[in-house]
Write an enzyme that holds these catalytic residues in place. Structure first.
Site, PDB file in Angstrom:
ATOM      1  CE  LYS A  11      -4.027  -2.233   2.169  1.00  0.00           C
ATOM      2  NZ  LYS A  11      -5.053  -2.083   3.408  1.00  0.00           N
ATOM      3  CG  PHE A  59     -13.946   0.768   6.355  1.00  0.00           C
ATOM      4  CD1 PHE A  59     -13.366   0.220   5.136  1.00  0.00           C
ATOM      5  CD2 PHE A  59     -14.921  -0.083   6.934  1.00  0.00           C
ATOM      6  CE1 PHE A  59     -13.681  -1.014   4.490  1.00  0.00           C
ATOM      7  CE2 PHE A  59     -15.057  -1.298   6.445  1.00  0.00           C
ATOM      8  CZ  PHE A  59     -14.567  -1.782   5.330  1.00  0.00           C
ATOM      9  NE  ARG A  87      -6.443 -13.593   5.418  1.00  0.00           N
ATOM     10  CZ  ARG A  87      -6.846 -12.161   5.250  1.00  0.00           C
ATOM     11  NH1 ARG A  87      -6.382 -11.574   3.828  1.00  0.00           N
ATOM     12  NH2 ARG A  87      -7.488 -11.517   5.952  1.00  0.00           N
ATOM     13  CB  THR A  93      -6.871  -6.308   9.713  1.00  0.00           C
ATOM     14  OG1 THR A  93      -7.342  -7.530   8.803  1.00  0.00           O
ATOM     15  CG2 THR A  93      -7.305  -5.109   8.779  1.00  0.00           C
ATOM     16  NE  ARG A 104      -2.473  -5.861   7.152  1.00  0.00           N
ATOM     17  CZ  ARG A 104      -3.339  -6.654   6.652  1.00  0.00           C
ATOM     18  NH1 ARG A 104      -3.681  -7.579   7.354  1.00  0.00           N
ATOM     19  NH2 ARG A 104      -3.800  -6.348   5.496  1.00  0.00           N
ATOM     20  CG  ASN A 114      -3.729  -2.579   6.795  1.00  0.00           C
ATOM     21  OD1 ASN A 114      -3.516  -2.313   5.554  1.00  0.00           O
ATOM     22  ND2 ASN A 114      -4.770  -3.440   7.033  1.00  0.00           N
ATOM     23  CG  HIS A 117      -5.336  -6.437  -0.147  1.00  0.00           C
ATOM     24  ND1 HIS A 117      -6.432  -6.436   0.548  1.00  0.00           N
ATOM     25  CD2 HIS A 117      -5.576  -7.352  -1.183  1.00  0.00           C
ATOM     26  CE1 HIS A 117      -7.324  -7.247  -0.158  1.00  0.00           C
ATOM     27  NE2 HIS A 117      -6.720  -7.781  -1.221  1.00  0.00           N
TER      28      HIS A 117
END
EC number: 2.7.4.6
Length: 141
Positions: A11, A59, A87, A93, A104, A114, A117
């Protein structure tokens, strides 16, 4: 274990921190092959389309704003049980709940910012990969 593909985003906040290489190293050290990758700056329309399932949630607008705030890296990872393993590598998250040593925990700034993804299911992986890549852009190794 079956070989799977999963979709991953680095991100804008992580791209801005110049940790793309560090994250790619973590992917490869965890046994993933990066079989497709590109950098892009999402338009509002692209971000809204990608996060369509969240439209109407409180959000959503903030997420779209964040995801269009700077360049991102999108990639396809391949490996055994790739979806769950990716994951696990990402962590929770909410970075406040992420285990030490996860992406993260190391790179996220907040719940929204965060850092990464990842697909949460085979169906999501297929949809998300197809959103950004043609089959010709994926190079199995």
């Amino acid at each position: 274990m079956a070989i799977q593909r999963t979709f991953s985003i680095i991100k804008p906040n992580a791209v801005k921190k110049n940790v793309i290489g560090a994250i790619y190293n973590r992917f490869e050290s965890a046994g993933f092959s990066i079989v497709a990758a590109k950098m892009l700056h999402l338009t509002r329309e692209q971000a809204e389309g990608f996060y369509e399932e969240h439209k109407g949630r409180p959000f959503f607008d903030g997420l779209v704003e964040f995801m269009t705030s700077g360049p991102i890296m999108v990639q396809v990872l391949e490996g055994e049980n790739a979806i769950q393993r990716h994951r696990d590598l990402m962590g929770a998250t909410n970075p406040d709940n992420a285990l030490a040593g996860t992406l993260r925990a190391d790179y996220a700034d907040s719940f929204t910012e965060n850092a990464v993804h990842g697909s949460d299911s085979e169906a999501s992986a297929a949809r998300e990969i197809a959103y950004f890549f043609t089959e010709n852009e994926i190079c199995p190794r």
